[in-house]
Design a protein around this motif. Structure first.
Motif, short mmCIF file in Angstrom:
data_model
loop_
_atom_site.label_atom_id
_atom_site.label_comp_id
_atom_site.label_asym_id
_atom_site.label_seq_id
_atom_site.Cartn_x
_atom_site.Cartn_y
_atom_site.Cartn_z
N ASP A 114 -17.64 21.46 14.70
CA ASP A 114 -18.85 20.40 14.93
C ASP A 114 -19.17 19.70 13.59
N PRO A 115 -18.85 18.49 13.04
CA PRO A 115 -19.20 18.00 11.67
C PRO A 115 -20.51 17.95 11.22
N VAL A 116 -21.31 18.11 12.30
CA VAL A 116 -22.74 18.11 11.83
C VAL A 116 -23.30 19.52 12.21
N ALA A 117 -23.02 20.01 13.35
CA ALA A 117 -23.90 21.18 13.65
C ALA A 117 -23.41 22.43 12.83
N ASP A 118 -22.14 22.48 12.51
CA ASP A 118 -21.46 23.58 11.79
C ASP A 118 -21.60 23.83 10.44
N PHE A 119 -22.35 22.67 9.55
CA PHE A 119 -22.37 22.54 8.08
C PHE A 119 -23.83 22.20 7.77
N SER A 120 -23.96 22.66 6.37
CA SER A 120 -25.25 22.30 5.70
C SER A 120 -24.95 21.31 4.73
N PRO A 121 -25.31 19.98 4.93
CA PRO A 121 -25.25 19.14 3.77
C PRO A 121 -25.67 19.54 2.33
N VAL A 122 -24.82 19.36 1.22
CA VAL A 122 -25.30 19.81 -0.04
C VAL A 122 -25.38 18.47 -1.11
N ALA A 123 -24.50 17.64 -1.15
CA ALA A 123 -24.47 16.29 -1.90
C ALA A 123 -23.11 15.51 -1.53
N LEU A 124 -23.71 14.22 -1.68
CA LEU A 124 -22.58 13.25 -1.57
C LEU A 124 -22.45 12.74 -3.04
N ILE A 125 -20.73 12.92 -3.42
CA ILE A 125 -20.55 12.43 -4.68
C ILE A 125 -20.31 11.03 -4.88
N GLY A 126 -19.64 10.41 -4.07
CA GLY A 126 -19.46 9.04 -4.13
C GLY A 126 -18.60 8.33 -3.25
N LEU A 127 -18.40 6.92 -3.27
CA LEU A 127 -17.61 6.37 -2.48
C LEU A 127 -16.19 5.82 -3.36
N GLY A 128 -15.07 5.80 -2.70
CA GLY A 128 -14.02 5.43 -3.45
C GLY A 128 -13.07 4.19 -2.71
N VAL A 129 -12.64 3.42 -3.74
CA VAL A 129 -11.60 2.44 -3.11
C VAL A 129 -10.28 2.85 -2.82
N LEU A 130 -9.70 1.91 -1.98
CA LEU A 130 -8.36 2.12 -1.54
C LEU A 130 -7.49 0.84 -2.23
N LEU A 131 -6.29 1.17 -2.77
CA LEU A 131 -5.47 0.28 -3.09
C LEU A 131 -4.48 -0.26 -2.04
N VAL A 132 -3.80 -1.20 -1.74
CA VAL A 132 -2.52 -1.68 -0.97
C VAL A 132 -1.38 -1.66 -1.83
N VAL A 133 -0.57 -0.72 -1.67
CA VAL A 133 0.73 -0.66 -2.41
C VAL A 133 1.92 -0.89 -1.49
N VAL A 134 2.84 -1.39 -2.09
CA VAL A 134 4.17 -1.64 -1.46
C VAL A 134 5.39 -1.07 -2.59
N ASN A 135 6.52 -0.96 -1.97
CA ASN A 135 7.88 -0.74 -2.52
C ASN A 135 8.09 -1.72 -3.52
N ASN A 136 8.45 -1.56 -4.58
CA ASN A 136 8.92 -2.53 -5.43
C ASN A 136 10.12 -3.33 -5.08
N ASP A 137 11.00 -2.93 -4.17
CA ASP A 137 12.13 -3.72 -3.76
C ASP A 137 11.57 -4.56 -2.80
N LEU A 138 10.42 -4.60 -2.10
CA LEU A 138 10.00 -5.72 -1.05
C LEU A 138 9.58 -7.02 -1.80
N PRO A 139 9.93 -8.24 -1.25
CA PRO A 139 9.46 -9.55 -1.74
C PRO A 139 8.00 -9.80 -1.57
N ILE A 140 7.20 -8.62 -1.86
CA ILE A 140 5.69 -8.82 -1.38
C ILE A 140 5.02 -8.58 -2.85
N ARG A 141 4.03 -9.67 -2.86
CA ARG A 141 3.27 -9.64 -4.08
C ARG A 141 1.78 -9.98 -3.47
N THR A 142 1.45 -10.58 -2.36
CA THR A 142 0.41 -10.71 -1.97
C THR A 142 0.03 -10.01 -0.60
#
Length: 325
Positions: A114-142
């Motif tokens: 249980d992600p709530v009942a089974d744990f004691s919250p201690v501290a939030l560290i932070g938020l993180g961004v994700l990147l969208v990445v593609v294989n270099n051989d593909l004709p994709i730049r956007t």
């Protein structure tokens, strides 16, 4: 009417309450042996990198080793179960991400913890961004190129994912853009991006800690950022939203939890130390270099944040049409 009890009765009550001696001992001597961070993802992942930064600083403050114990795989089930079942004595903590404590409740009909009942919250560290990445051989730049390629090659475009954030970010874009992409799941994001580099997989929505070094070295091509604003670690890469996909945003987060029942004084002290460490310029610089946006706060702040995140992820998963597992 509540009647006062006598001194003898009070002493007898204390003597027969097993939790009190352990709590008093924890408050007075903690820690007197190594502390363990169980990390819900393998070595090299964004969560692991952040955990090691804090472990290094905390062991100086605590005067005891802080051991990083990677228990990756199974969407964080393994690590989460281990901490949920651990003795709540302040010597075991979960260093995790939204996958285990925000996303999994939305993705699975049943969890082994249980992600709530089974744990004691201690501290939030932070938020993180994700990147969208593609294989270099593909004709994709956007991102628009990605959509055009997927529509021109139905069934031939797949995206790797090694975490809930990674998977849902791809599924959300797939739903929003109407592009045909098949998800291929991996045990971790580092394993997934390895296959993007080799061409086994074509696309990945992946945490910046894992992907930015590969993008800088030219092993993959970064074509988008999942936050509303560009990230300082790759400022030339435009956001997904500014490339025409209004409202698209996906952020991950990292946090620390103890087993339910971890003594409040230990939770308070660990929270204070984590916040103090985050405030150090040298540590803050290392964390922000991984794409982490620091969010210090109290244990109650983390509990409130987590509750909102669980609701948010349920809405996202429903909107993206992801079938529950």
């Amino acid at each position: 009417m509540i009647r006062p009890i006598g001194r003898r009765a009070a002493l007898a009550a204390i003597a027969t309450t097993p939790a009190l001696p352990r709590l008093a001992s924890a408050q007075g001597t903690w820690p007197d042996r190594p502390v363990r961070f169980i990390v819900a993802f393998p070595a090299g992942s964004g969560t692991d990198v952040n955990a090691r930064i804090f472990a290094e600083a905390l062991q100086v403050e605590l005067g005891q080793p802080v051991v990083v114990d990677n228990r990756g795989g199974a969407n964080g089930f393994i690590a989460s179960e281990a901490v949920a079942r651990a003795r709540p004595d302040g010597y075991t903590f979960l260093f995790t991400a939204n996958t285990t404590h925000g996303s999994n409740p939305a993705l699975f009909r049943r969890l082994p913890y249980d992600p709530v009942a089974d744990f004691s919250p201690v501290a939030l560290i932070g938020l993180g961004v994700l990147l969208v990445v593609v294989n270099n051989d593909l004709p994709i730049r956007t991102m628009q190129d990605l959509v055009a390629y997927g529509r021109a090659n139905p069934g031939r475009l797949n995206f790797a994912s090694g975490s809930a954030s990674s998977r849902v970010a791809g599924e959300m874009f797939k739903s929003m853009a109407g592009v045909d992409m098949v998800n291929v799941t991996y045990r971790s994001n580092p394993l997934g991006i390895t296959d993007v580099i080799s061409g086994v997989a074509q696309v990945m929505f992946v945490d910046a800690t894992t992907s930015a070094p590969h993008a800088r070295e030219g092993r993959v091509r970064a074509i988008g950022v999942t936050s509303r604003e560009r990230t300082s670690i790759l400022p030339d890469v435009p956001t997904v939203e500014e490339q025409g996909f209004q409202g698209y945003e996906m952020l991950s987060w990292t946090a620390v939890y103890g087993p339910a029942g971890t003594p409040a004084p230990i939770v308070t002290r660990m929270n204070r130390l984590i916040n103090e460490i985050m405030a150090r310029p040298s540590v803050a610089e290392r964390l922000t270099a991984t794409g982490t946006m620091l969010r210090p706060g109290s244990p109650d702040d983390l509990a409130t944040f987590q509750a909102a995140e669980i609701d948010k992820w349920k809405r996202i998963v429903t909107a993206a049409g992801i079938e529950l597992q």
